[in-house]
Design an enzyme around this catalytic site. Structure first.
Site: not given
Lengths: 294, 294, 294, 294
Positions: C46-47, C164
């Site tokens: 996502s980052n 995760k």
């Protein structure tokens, strides 16, 4: 209970600066509303800041409303979290002359307020109440939404006479219409969809906006019923931003500020509900001005 | 107010089949809890079905709790929607001997319960209360979550002595720890993060699970404080599914069923809250069995 | 797949002002991160603004990461909405040398992404993938949360090696720990609960904060594992506001701004994601300053 | 772009059992829809399972649709998360003959998709697109809701020609009507409020239901426009449960099952979206039967 037709304001409760109920102001408002062809009054609804009132204050307000209402219908918002307390308050309101009780869905233990729980609650209440019961569905405040299945079942109880649905969801209103029996009073609970509700055959509405704009709310219905749909729609459009301001955007504090500007004695909110900030007041004035109300 | 250390059960309210409070059963439970090294009791919390109790019942329960508690701390859940009613009830509880009041965030007009409104509410209350005030943050029921800013400001009020945070969000607890002054009682409000809270330096918890498993809740803390972290953690893991069952999954009805199985007199829930269904009871038995509690 | 131990940054993707990926800057960052004892890299998380990247860009980034990573683990975020496209991209990443794929829960048709759908998706993927699969649970972005039941079942697939969990919910991590088999890599997905996760026996974390503060993230674990819990906790507390700023408060744009201030080449965000406003930048500087990072 | 009037199905994409697009079935459906007086087609919408399609498949579907559509309008759903990829796909669709692009609000970084971000996204896109742009607002899938302010500003862009609002919120449609300029195509995006939208002056709708009941959707509008409101309303009521079933209740899988029963070649869903279970199929048959469609 006969079919309800018309507009019912969920009347606001004026408070003095010291937090006491201003009963004189309350009666002045009723007198003023009495000059409009409203179908009745809802006392102790969300816009009455009912959750902030003591039982004594609630009963005094019911009493004053019944006395002022003349031939008009008086609905009392007697819903509390527990079934037994709701029954007690309902029957106290009945003894004071309320014609029916509008009862909020219990909501504190929201995840457990499933169909079974809500059906038992309203059934037990309706079995014990000395006046007809109406359900009050307002997910914005309760985070509970009555299901189609629950409405279908409850609307068949001989002492459950109607429902105020304030979800503002027209498709849901249509689905409720499909499952309720003839004669059941399905009422729209917000002016945000008053005109669409009229076009779908609803004949009654309980709407915050009727506190400050009773004439306009009634007029929409009159236009519609007299075959003047475009005028009804135009009026609805003109009032829509005002309605949003006195409900979703600014809530009861917004309604009170608008009502004061339009000639009512709305007074203070009761703590912890806060009055509008100066900036909010300015926005509200502009919205009322654009709607040609001030 | 001195620093709180230990486990406090938010005690349940047993009801009879007819819906009345079973005060005898209540006192039997207190007697049984008195045999464990609990730090005190919270009467009139969410697990007491407080929203279903009349004021008379509430005060009777406070009175009984104070009389039974001996030297233990008694917190009373006196939060109501209005500031003025909350003040009144708080001071009635104070006169009965409650040591502090744990006060729910008002929540009905949720979108308007911003920092300003909540800060004024708790400040006015703390200014007028004859006992210390603690804030009670439980978004699962209220749909309101106290902000860091509000906690920072309110925790500095001389008569606001603590806070129960039941959000179950460890990162939020850490952020609250950062902004509160020394001596402020930040208490975890759910056993779902009791062990993590201990590792982060919290010393007190008010947890539903302590109704039915007081010994285990206390033991976790004792293990931790005696340098026996692995045993604390193991116990936490063993109890975690039980805690989920008596809170998020089955709520108060689940807690009552578990408490009955474990020797308490939990009795009925009050309507509209329903007892567990047969299938839910069966799942609960299995969960307790897997945790080696039955 | 052997047990993962350590900190893995979900590496950010620097963009030029014209919106192109700045591969040089990307490699400079990897070189700098290589100087810290990180366990590996997650590329396309996502980052990484992965949802904004073309397939060609994604594969180039995987390739560059593998080449730069040396002996470190390389996880590639290959999750797409469809099972078949996810399989294809996963195997392309595998051919470039990624060691495992971290796969987002599909989420567009959220109400239909029930256990059955998610179990079939991950099972089909794991059956066809040439590298181990790890599940990526991040409700903040997907509005989907993997259930205990789904995790219990999927964690037993021979080619599903880990997960995760970025929900930030410690109680959920504990419940996942209860149902996964030994050797399954449950990794915390946010530094907001990194220290609590360590105290609960987790050994690996993939956290945005490791982009800009890799040393501190690693140091927390080192302190913890060397029996220096108080130092681990203190460091965690000092970094917590920074972590909130680079995730929940300001998101990727905040992370990029912080990373630039701390010596990385974070570059622009890709449209529609916007850079921080001047006011947000000022708040970020203050947060970093209070944490003694600048 | 001239004013759109009429019903547009967001056409479904039939898949084979092996997961491939069944282009033959797709063309058969178009041929069948061509026999109804539909205003056009939306290809690559939510009901096309667009998020599951490769770019190659998307372009093939656009091409086939343009070729089959004759004089009818073809809208292509070209919205992707990134602005640059959306521009590229939009212009590829333009080159294949799509008349306009219907573009989903980006949503992955939902909390950062504020007015500023969305306005820049749609403005940049509209500036660069070779065909008119329409906004696609569907909070049920995206968890993003375009604000009144954003719609007011974007609707004034010379190359933004309209908007599909699938929120199903009639009050919101009314508020959007207030702020858009004359000629802007505000289209209702769900048949759940098709009749109310007609009474409020909307003239176009893009609705899943038109896949399986095109005639009925068109007929509602024809009745309304010919002054036969009661027949329009009755038809709306009869179809409402069907619409709920093919959208909110069962989603695309429900739509496909209904379409198959009603003579279309809907085929499989693509994984991870699952076909209806046997029990769901049975409920769907009953709903269609009660609506006198089978």
């Amino acid at each position: 209970m006969k079919q309800i037709r018309g507009v019912i304001p969920p009347v606001l409760t004026p408070f003095k600066a010291n937090g006491d109920v201003d009963y004189d102001a309350y009666c002045r408002n009723l007198e003023k509303w009495n000059s409009y062809p409203l179908a009745g009054y809802l006392v102790l609804g969300s816009n009455s800041e009912s959750v902030y009132l003591s039982e004594e204050e609630k009963l005094e307000l019911v009493d004053l409303t019944v006395k002022a209402a003349g031939q008009r219908l008086v609905l009392a918002g007697t819903g509390l979290e527990s079934t037994r307390e709701t029954i007690k308050l309902t029957n106290k309101a009945a003894r004071l002359g309320a014609h029916a009780a509008l009862v909020l869905t219990p909501c504190y233990y929201g995840s457990r307020m499933n169909d079974a729980a809500l059906i038992r609650h309203f059934t037990a209440l309706a079995d014990s109440a000395q006046i007809p019961i109406m359900m009050y569905n307002v997910p914005r405040f309760t985070h509970v939404n009555l299901s189609l299945k629950a409405v279908e079942e409850l609307s068949r109880h001989p002492n459950i006479a109607g429902m105020k649905d304030s979800a503002g969801d027209v498709a849901q209103l249509v689905s409720f219409q499909r499952v309720i029996p003839a004669g059941f009073n399905l009422m729209v609970g917000t002016a945000s969809v008053w005109y669409p509700a009229l076009t779908l055959g609803l004949t009654a509405g309980i709407m915050a906006l009727a506190n400050c704009c009773p004439d306009e709310c009634v007029q929409m219905q009159t236009f519609w019923e007299n075959g003047r749909a475009p005028e009804a729609e135009a009026l609805f459009r003109r009032l829509s931003p005002v309605n949003a301001a006195v409900t979703a955007i600014f809530g009861v504090a917004g309604l009170k500020f608008a009502a004061e500007l339009l000639g009512y004695s709305a007074g203070h909110t009761r703590s912890p509900l806060q009055l509008l900030t100066a900036e909010e007041q300015s926005r509200m004035r502009q919205i009322l001005s654009e709607a040609q109300l001030i």
